[in-house]
Design a protein around this motif. Structure first.
Motif, PDB file in Angstrom:
ATOM      1  N   SER A   1       0.830  -1.208   0.000  1.00  0.00           N
ATOM      2  CA  SER A   1       0.000   0.000   0.000  1.00  0.00           C
ATOM      3  C   SER A   1       0.861   1.253   0.000  1.00  0.00           C
ATOM      4  CB  SER A   1      -0.891   0.029   1.234  1.00  0.00           C
ATOM      5  OG  SER A   1      -1.745  -1.076   1.229  1.00  0.00           O
ATOM      6  N   TYR A   2       0.335   2.282  -0.655  1.00  0.00           N
ATOM      7  CA  TYR A   2       0.956   3.591  -0.613  1.00  0.00           C
ATOM      8  C   TYR A   2       0.363   4.388   0.539  1.00  0.00           C
ATOM      9  CZ  TYR A   2       2.872   2.847  -5.283  1.00  0.00           C
ATOM     10  OH  TYR A   2       3.552   2.348  -6.359  1.00  0.00           O
ATOM     11  N   VAL A   3       1.199   5.176   1.210  1.00  0.00           N
ATOM     12  CA  VAL A   3       0.715   6.046   2.277  1.00  0.00           C
ATOM     13  C   VAL A   3       0.423   7.403   1.666  1.00  0.00           C
ATOM     14  CG1 VAL A   3       1.239   7.089   4.495  1.00  0.00           C
ATOM     15  CG2 VAL A   3       2.164   4.849   3.954  1.00  0.00           C
ATOM     16  N   LEU A   4      -0.777   7.891   1.887  1.00  0.00           N
ATOM     17  CA  LEU A   4      -1.158   9.214   1.411  1.00  0.00           C
ATOM     18  C   LEU A   4      -0.991  10.214   2.534  1.00  0.00           C
ATOM     19  CD1 LEU A   4      -4.431   8.183  -0.416  1.00  0.00           C
ATOM     20  CD2 LEU A   4      -2.161   8.446  -1.392  1.00  0.00           C
ATOM     21  N   LEU A   5      -0.710  11.434   2.195  1.00  0.00           N
ATOM     22  CA  LEU A   5      -0.518  12.478   3.189  1.00  0.00           C
ATOM     23  C   LEU A   5      -1.836  12.759   3.895  1.00  0.00           C
ATOM     24  CD1 LEU A   5       1.426  14.500   4.428  1.00  0.00           C
ATOM     25  CD2 LEU A   5       0.787  16.105   2.656  1.00  0.00           C
ATOM     26  N   ASN A   6      -1.789  12.709   5.211  1.00  0.00           N
ATOM     27  CA  ASN A   6      -2.969  12.970   6.022  1.00  0.00           C
ATOM     28  C   ASN A   6      -2.653  14.135   6.947  1.00  0.00           C
ATOM     29  OD1 ASN A   6      -5.330  12.887   7.415  1.00  0.00           O
ATOM     30  ND2 ASN A   6      -4.997  10.904   8.347  1.00  0.00           N
ATOM     31  N   HIS A   7      -3.471  15.155   6.913  1.00  0.00           N
ATOM     32  CA  HIS A   7      -3.209  16.332   7.737  1.00  0.00           C
ATOM     33  C   HIS A   7      -3.461  16.068   9.210  1.00  0.00           C
ATOM     34  CE1 HIS A   7      -2.426  18.736   4.231  1.00  0.00           C
ATOM     35  NE2 HIS A   7      -3.559  18.301   3.683  1.00  0.00           N
ATOM     36  N   SER A   8      -4.263  15.075   9.509  1.00  0.00           N
ATOM     37  CA  SER A   8      -4.485  14.662  10.890  1.00  0.00           C
ATOM     38  C   SER A   8      -3.398  13.668  11.258  1.00  0.00           C
ATOM     39  CB  SER A   8      -5.860  13.998  11.025  1.00  0.00           C
ATOM     40  OG  SER A   8      -5.924  13.314  12.238  1.00  0.00           O
ATOM     41  N   LYS A   9      -2.715  13.902  12.353  1.00  0.00           N
ATOM     42  CA  LYS A   9      -1.620  13.011  12.752  1.00  0.00           C
ATOM     43  C   LYS A   9      -2.122  11.806  13.533  1.00  0.00           C
ATOM     44  CE  LYS A   9       1.882  16.360  12.360  1.00  0.00           C
ATOM     45  NZ  LYS A   9       3.062  16.098  11.673  1.00  0.00           N
ATOM     46  N   GLU A  10      -3.418  11.596  13.589  1.00  0.00           N
ATOM     47  CA  GLU A  10      -3.967  10.477  14.338  1.00  0.00           C
ATOM     48  C   GLU A  10      -4.298   9.279  13.453  1.00  0.00           C
ATOM     49  OE1 GLU A  10      -7.305  12.021  16.392  1.00  0.00           O
ATOM     50  OE2 GLU A  10      -6.135  13.526  17.445  1.00  0.00           O
ATOM     51  N   HIS A  11      -4.308   9.457  12.131  1.00  0.00           N
ATOM     52  CA  HIS A  11      -4.684   8.381  11.220  1.00  0.00           C
ATOM     53  C   HIS A  11      -3.737   8.343  10.026  1.00  0.00           C
ATOM     54  CE1 HIS A  11      -8.448   9.065  13.416  1.00  0.00           C
ATOM     55  NE2 HIS A  11      -8.657   7.777  13.205  1.00  0.00           N
ATOM     56  N   LEU A  12      -3.610   7.162   9.444  1.00  0.00           N
ATOM     57  CA  LEU A  12      -2.896   6.988   8.186  1.00  0.00           C
ATOM     58  C   LEU A  12      -3.924   6.692   7.097  1.00  0.00           C
ATOM     59  CD1 LEU A  12       0.131   4.633   8.942  1.00  0.00           C
ATOM     60  CD2 LEU A  12       0.189   7.066   8.474  1.00  0.00           C
ATOM     61  N   LEU A  13      -3.712   7.258   5.939  1.00  0.00           N
ATOM     62  CA  LEU A  13      -4.516   6.921   4.771  1.00  0.00           C
ATOM     63  C   LEU A  13      -3.684   6.004   3.905  1.00  0.00           C
ATOM     64  CD1 LEU A  13      -6.035  10.388   3.826  1.00  0.00           C
ATOM     65  CD2 LEU A  13      -7.156   8.502   4.984  1.00  0.00           C
ATOM     66  N   LEU A  14      -4.153   4.785   3.701  1.00  0.00           N
ATOM     67  CA  LEU A  14      -3.414   3.802   2.919  1.00  0.00           C
ATOM     68  C   LEU A  14      -4.201   3.454   1.671  1.00  0.00           C
ATOM     69  CD1 LEU A  14      -2.354   1.552   5.892  1.00  0.00           C
ATOM     70  CD2 LEU A  14      -0.898   3.072   4.610  1.00  0.00           C
ATOM     71  N   ASN A  15      -3.546   3.567   0.516  1.00  0.00           N
ATOM     72  CA  ASN A  15      -4.177   3.268  -0.760  1.00  0.00           C
ATOM     73  C   ASN A  15      -3.698   1.907  -1.235  1.00  0.00           C
ATOM     74  OD1 ASN A  15      -5.418   3.285  -3.194  1.00  0.00           O
ATOM     75  ND2 ASN A  15      -4.245   4.959  -4.069  1.00  0.00           N
ATOM     76  N   ASP A  16      -4.613   0.955  -1.315  1.00  0.00           N
ATOM     77  CA  ASP A  16      -4.303  -0.384  -1.788  1.00  0.00           C
ATOM     78  C   ASP A  16      -4.396  -0.379  -3.305  1.00  0.00           C
ATOM     79  OD1 ASP A  16      -3.881  -3.044  -2.134  1.00  0.00           O
ATOM     80  OD2 ASP A  16      -5.783  -3.687  -1.268  1.00  0.00           O
ATOM     81  N   ASN A  17      -3.267  -0.605  -3.972  1.00  0.00           N
ATOM     82  CA  ASN A  17      -3.230  -0.540  -5.434  1.00  0.00           C
ATOM     83  C   ASN A  17      -4.076  -1.603  -6.108  1.00  0.00           C
ATOM     84  OD1 ASN A  17      -1.886   1.642  -6.298  1.00  0.00           O
ATOM     85  ND2 ASN A  17      -0.088   0.567  -7.029  1.00  0.00           N
ATOM     86  N   ARG A  18      -4.152  -2.796  -5.527  1.00  0.00           N
ATOM     87  CA  ARG A  18      -4.890  -3.886  -6.163  1.00  0.00           C
ATOM     88  C   ARG A  18      -6.381  -3.584  -6.230  1.00  0.00           C
ATOM     89  NH1 ARG A  18      -2.853  -8.350  -2.314  1.00  0.00           N
ATOM     90  NH2 ARG A  18      -3.050  -6.530  -1.020  1.00  0.00           N
ATOM     91  N   SER A  19      -6.951  -3.097  -5.130  1.00  0.00           N
ATOM     92  CA  SER A  19      -8.393  -2.848  -5.114  1.00  0.00           C
ATOM     93  C   SER A  19      -8.737  -1.382  -5.389  1.00  0.00           C
ATOM     94  CB  SER A  19      -8.982  -3.262  -3.762  1.00  0.00           C
ATOM     95  OG  SER A  19      -8.448  -2.453  -2.740  1.00  0.00           O
ATOM     96  N   GLY A  20      -7.760  -0.495  -5.248  1.00  0.00           N
ATOM     97  CA  GLY A  20      -8.013   0.921  -5.458  1.00  0.00           C
ATOM     98  C   GLY A  20      -8.744   1.587  -4.312  1.00  0.00           C
ATOM     99  N   ILE A  21      -8.854   0.884  -3.186  1.00  0.00           N
ATOM    100  CA  ILE A  21      -9.581   1.393  -2.025  1.00  0.00           C
ATOM    101  C   ILE A  21      -8.615   2.084  -1.077  1.00  0.00           C
ATOM    102  CG2 ILE A  21     -10.937   0.729   0.001  1.00  0.00           C
ATOM    103  CD1 ILE A  21     -12.015  -1.613  -1.671  1.00  0.00           C
ATOM    104  N   THR A  22      -9.029   3.219  -0.544  1.00  0.00           N
ATOM    105  CA  THR A  22      -8.242   3.925   0.459  1.00  0.00           C
ATOM    106  C   THR A  22      -8.816   3.615   1.831  1.00  0.00           C
ATOM    107  OG1 THR A  22      -7.742   5.694  -1.096  1.00  0.00           O
ATOM    108  CG2 THR A  22      -7.456   6.180   1.237  1.00  0.00           C
ATOM    109  N   GLN A  23      -7.953   3.146   2.733  1.00  0.00           N
ATOM    110  CA  GLN A  23      -8.383   2.811   4.085  1.00  0.00           C
ATOM    111  C   GLN A  23      -7.761   3.781   5.074  1.00  0.00           C
ATOM    112  OE1 GLN A  23      -7.846  -1.231   5.252  1.00  0.00           O
ATOM    113  NE2 GLN A  23      -8.722  -2.052   3.385  1.00  0.00           N
ATOM    114  N   THR A  24      -8.506   4.075   6.120  1.00  0.00           N
ATOM    115  CA  THR A  24      -8.020   4.915   7.207  1.00  0.00           C
ATOM    116  C   THR A  24      -7.749   4.032   8.408  1.00  0.00           C
ATOM    117  OG1 THR A  24      -9.371   6.739   6.406  1.00  0.00           O
ATOM    118  CG2 THR A  24      -8.544   6.896   8.655  1.00  0.00           C
ATOM    119  N   ILE A  25      -6.513   4.111   8.918  1.00  0.00           N
ATOM    120  CA  ILE A  25      -6.115   3.299  10.067  1.00  0.00           C
ATOM    121  C   ILE A  25      -5.582   4.222  11.140  1.00  0.00           C
ATOM    122  CG2 ILE A  25      -4.529   1.527  10.892  1.00  0.00           C
ATOM    123  CD1 ILE A  25      -4.606   0.346   8.084  1.00  0.00           C
ATOM    124  N   SER A  26      -6.053   4.027  12.352  1.00  0.00           N
ATOM    125  CA  SER A  26      -5.583   4.827  13.473  1.00  0.00           C
ATOM    126  C   SER A  26      -4.125   4.496  13.771  1.00  0.00           C
ATOM    127  CB  SER A  26      -6.446   4.549  14.700  1.00  0.00           C
ATOM    128  OG  SER A  26      -5.917   5.207  15.820  1.00  0.00           O
TER     129      SER A  26
END
Length: 124
Positions: free
Chosen positions: A81-106
């Motif tokens: 997964s690629y990490v996308l820039l998140n302005h909130s420092k409490e979560h990571l935005l991860l983009n899964d290339n295979r499915s194209g879905i972006t997930q938010t993980i604390s």
């Protein structure tokens, strides 16, 4: 003599009552799931520094990472997964290339972060 359901000593009389109600099946499955749940692992300061370094490198250089995180009593893996820039420092935005879905993980749920395809990569 052939056994029938009324033959003395035969269990055939009760054969038709061998069923489980859907509520009972659901309760047994819930109990089994509760038994396999684990507690959230506690990470030391050194591990948090390593996670922070790898995430920072992944954001700056667009490197794919594998993320292990705690969710609902188990450890989940989000690979490649690629990490996308998140302005909130409490979560990571991860983009899964295979499915194209972006997930938010604390960030507090993170267990481990590694570079994809190279667990011992140190050149970045």
């Amino acid at each position: 003599m052939k056994d029938n359901k009324l033959t003395t000593g035969s269990n055939m009389r009760w054969e038709s009552s061998r069923m489980m109600l859907p509520e009972h099946v659901q309760a047994l499955r819930a109990l089994a799931n509760e038994e396999i749940k684990i507690n959230k692992p506690h990470l030391d300061e050194q591990k948090w520094e390593e996670i922070e370094r790898i995430v920072h490198d992944a954001i700056c250089t667009k490197i794919k990472i594998d993320v292990s995180y705690y969710k609902d009593g188990g450890i989940q893996l989000l690979a490649n997964s690629y990490v996308l820039l998140n302005h909130s420092k409490e979560h990571l935005l991860l983009n899964d290339n295979r499915s194209g879905i972006t997930q938010t993980i604390s960030i507090s749920d993170l267990i481990d972060v590694q570079y994809s395809g190279a667990a011992d990569r140190t050149d970045v």
